[in-house]
Design a protein around this motif. Sequence first.
Motif, PDB file in Angstrom:
ATOM      1  N   SER A 135      -4.962 -30.319  34.464  1.00 48.18           N
ATOM      2  CA  SER A 135      -6.396 -30.333  34.755  1.00 48.18           C
ATOM      3  C   SER A 135      -7.144 -29.347  33.868  1.00 48.18           C
ATOM      4  N   VAL A 136      -6.565 -28.175  33.681  1.00 49.40           N
ATOM      5  CA  VAL A 136      -7.209 -27.170  32.822  1.00 49.40           C
ATOM      6  C   VAL A 136      -7.298 -27.686  31.383  1.00 49.40           C
ATOM      7  N   ARG A 137      -6.226 -28.295  30.895  1.00 49.01           N
ATOM      8  CA  ARG A 137      -6.243 -28.833  29.529  1.00 49.01           C
ATOM      9  C   ARG A 137      -7.330 -29.898  29.367  1.00 49.01           C
ATOM     10  N   GLU A 138      -7.503 -30.739  30.381  1.00 50.84           N
ATOM     11  CA  GLU A 138      -8.541 -31.767  30.310  1.00 50.84           C
ATOM     12  C   GLU A 138      -9.926 -31.141  30.221  1.00 50.84           C
ATOM     13  N   LEU A 139     -10.162 -30.100  31.015  1.00 47.24           N
ATOM     14  CA  LEU A 139     -11.465 -29.435  31.003  1.00 47.24           C
ATOM     15  C   LEU A 139     -11.773 -28.848  29.635  1.00 47.24           C
ATOM     16  N   VAL A 140     -10.786 -28.181  29.060  1.00 49.03           N
ATOM     17  CA  VAL A 140     -10.991 -27.542  27.759  1.00 49.03           C
ATOM     18  C   VAL A 140     -11.209 -28.594  26.677  1.00 49.03           C
ATOM     19  N   ALA A 141     -10.498 -29.713  26.770  1.00 50.64           N
ATOM     20  CA  ALA A 141     -10.673 -30.788  25.790  1.00 50.64           C
ATOM     21  C   ALA A 141     -12.101 -31.326  25.807  1.00 50.64           C
ATOM     22  N   GLU A 142     -12.775 -31.188  26.947  1.00 53.74           N
ATOM     23  CA  GLU A 142     -14.150 -31.663  27.056  1.00 53.74           C
ATOM     24  C   GLU A 142     -15.171 -30.571  26.771  1.00 53.74           C
ATOM     25  N   GLY A 143     -14.695 -29.372  26.397  1.00 53.17           N
ATOM     26  CA  GLY A 143     -15.618 -28.338  25.953  1.00 53.17           C
ATOM     27  C   GLY A 143     -15.822 -27.165  26.878  1.00 53.17           C
ATOM     28  N   THR A 144     -15.200 -27.185  28.069  1.00 54.73           N
ATOM     29  CA  THR A 144     -15.337 -26.049  28.971  1.00 54.73           C
ATOM     30  C   THR A 144     -14.509 -24.875  28.460  1.00 54.73           C
ATOM     31  N   THR A 145     -15.065 -23.687  28.562  1.00 58.08           N
ATOM     32  CA  THR A 145     -14.334 -22.466  28.229  1.00 58.08           C
ATOM     33  C   THR A 145     -13.718 -21.912  29.506  1.00 58.08           C
ATOM     34  N   VAL A 146     -12.451 -21.525  29.456  1.00 57.16           N
ATOM     35  CA  VAL A 146     -11.744 -21.047  30.647  1.00 57.16           C
ATOM     36  C   VAL A 146     -11.279 -19.622  30.416  1.00 57.16           C
ATOM     37  N   LEU A 147     -11.601 -18.760  31.369  1.00 53.83           N
ATOM     38  CA  LEU A 147     -11.047 -17.410  31.377  1.00 53.83           C
ATOM     39  C   LEU A 147     -10.063 -17.353  32.533  1.00 53.83           C
ATOM     40  N   LEU A 148      -8.788 -17.199  32.200  1.00 55.96           N
ATOM     41  CA  LEU A 148      -7.685 -17.336  33.143  1.00 55.96           C
ATOM     42  C   LEU A 148      -7.003 -16.003  33.371  1.00 55.96           C
ATOM     43  N   THR A 149      -6.991 -15.530  34.622  1.00 53.32           N
ATOM     44  CA  THR A 149      -6.146 -14.390  34.957  1.00 53.32           C
ATOM     45  C   THR A 149      -4.921 -14.932  35.678  1.00 53.32           C
ATOM     46  N   THR A 150      -3.763 -14.424  35.327  1.00 49.44           N
ATOM     47  CA  THR A 150      -2.529 -14.938  35.912  1.00 49.44           C
ATOM     48  C   THR A 150      -1.444 -13.882  35.870  1.00 49.44           C
ATOM     49  N   GLN A 151      -0.553 -13.937  36.866  1.00 43.84           N
ATOM     50  CA  GLN A 151       0.641 -13.098  36.867  1.00 43.84           C
ATOM     51  C   GLN A 151       1.827 -13.840  36.269  1.00 43.84           C
ATOM     52  N   TYR A 152       1.658 -15.156  36.041  1.00 48.48           N
ATOM     53  CA  TYR A 152       2.742 -15.959  35.486  1.00 48.48           C
ATOM     54  C   TYR A 152       2.581 -16.004  33.969  1.00 48.48           C
ATOM     55  N   LEU A 153       3.421 -15.274  33.260  1.00 49.01           N
ATOM     56  CA  LEU A 153       3.238 -15.188  31.816  1.00 49.01           C
ATOM     57  C   LEU A 153       3.577 -16.503  31.125  1.00 49.01           C
ATOM     58  N   ASP A 154       4.454 -17.315  31.721  1.00 53.71           N
ATOM     59  CA  ASP A 154       4.710 -18.627  31.132  1.00 53.71           C
ATOM     60  C   ASP A 154       3.472 -19.510  31.226  1.00 53.71           C
ATOM     61  N   GLU A 155       2.654 -19.283  32.246  1.00 55.38           N
ATOM     62  CA  GLU A 155       1.398 -20.030  32.391  1.00 55.38           C
ATOM     63  C   GLU A 155       0.444 -19.690  31.244  1.00 55.38           C
ATOM     64  N   ALA A 156       0.315 -18.406  30.942  1.00 49.39           N
ATOM     65  CA  ALA A 156      -0.527 -17.997  29.816  1.00 49.39           C
ATOM     66  C   ALA A 156       0.028 -18.537  28.515  1.00 49.39           C
ATOM     67  N   ASP A 157       1.351 -18.532  28.365  1.00 49.98           N
ATOM     68  CA  ASP A 157       1.980 -19.050  27.154  1.00 49.98           C
ATOM     69  C   ASP A 157       1.682 -20.539  26.988  1.00 49.98           C
ATOM     70  N   GLN A 158       1.663 -21.281  28.087  1.00 52.95           N
ATOM     71  CA  GLN A 158       1.420 -22.719  28.043  1.00 52.95           C
ATOM     72  C   GLN A 158      -0.044 -23.049  27.770  1.00 52.95           C
TER      73      GLN A 158
END
Length: 325
Positions: free
Chosen positions: A189-212
């Motif tokens: 879902s996040v990838r779809e949003l960004v593909a349409e031009g939304t900017t996402v600021l993501l805080t996460t404790q899962y470093l694999d999530e940030a890597d992805q």
Amino acid sequence: MTAYNVLAKGITTDPIVVAEGLRKSFGGIPALRGLDLSVLRGTVCGVLGPNGAGKTTAVRILATLSEPDAGRARIAGYDVVREAGKVRERIGLAGQYAAVDEKLTGHGNLRMFGRLSHLSRREAHRRADQLLERFGLTDAADRQVSGYSGGMRRRLDLITCLILRPDVLFLDEPTTGLDPRSRGEIWNSVRELVAEGTTVLLTTQYLDEADQLADDIAVIDQGQVIATGTPEELKAVIGDHLDVTLEDPAALAEAATVLKTLAGTEPTMIDSGRLTVALPSAGLRLADIVRKLDHAGVAAADVSLRRPTLDEVFLRLTDDEKTVR
């Protein structure tokens, strides 16, 4: 302070989120100590940091929920303090836990958020139908949210933030507590949003999530950004890792001595017969490493070079920061 700034492309291509010198204290205890941040339009910026680093405080200021003691920040060119109303029209915020009404249906939640966002009744219905279809919740649209799975609730919570098509979406640990399948659904879902031009600021404790997901990463520690760059650029900062599996675990001490001499730093034991160590950036070949182990009487079953994980980068950067302080 040790700062690792490896954002090679710089801040010249239309940043939509800009923070300069943000400071904030609570009861005399500083949470932010001059934080600088810039997020390029149409990207995912992963904000990482240990507990208490200042991540949530920074997000609250950028989302107009708190005011800084000093410094300034802008979203889409609007000051988050002086023009907070304009900023709120352009952002969405999904917190760590789903903020949806369990007694309402999925469709009912979205209609409610649409009306609260001052959409007409017809437009709120139309937007709800559109978002439910887009994010694969049409079949569950008329069910009470109390019967949704955790992943479905998080997706619904995410799309409530999209009623007004925000330019910037703040996601605060969006997949906490979700199973791998549900996490994958949120990532898509996040990838779809960004593909349409939304900017996402993501805080996460899962470093694999940030890597992805993240195009760029900002590592925050003790109220400051201590490193910025793409995941691969940050991994390159600490160099490749050498992993050595021994034929005889009894030779662990001798192997550790050889690796420390080669790398200039203490190796880490993975298990009883394996060691890993960060290598200097260039000049060492596997053949040379094996030869030196042989000369020390250490037989290696396997020797391999690998790129560090983002977890290893994070630990190295934050440990370095604590050392210099």
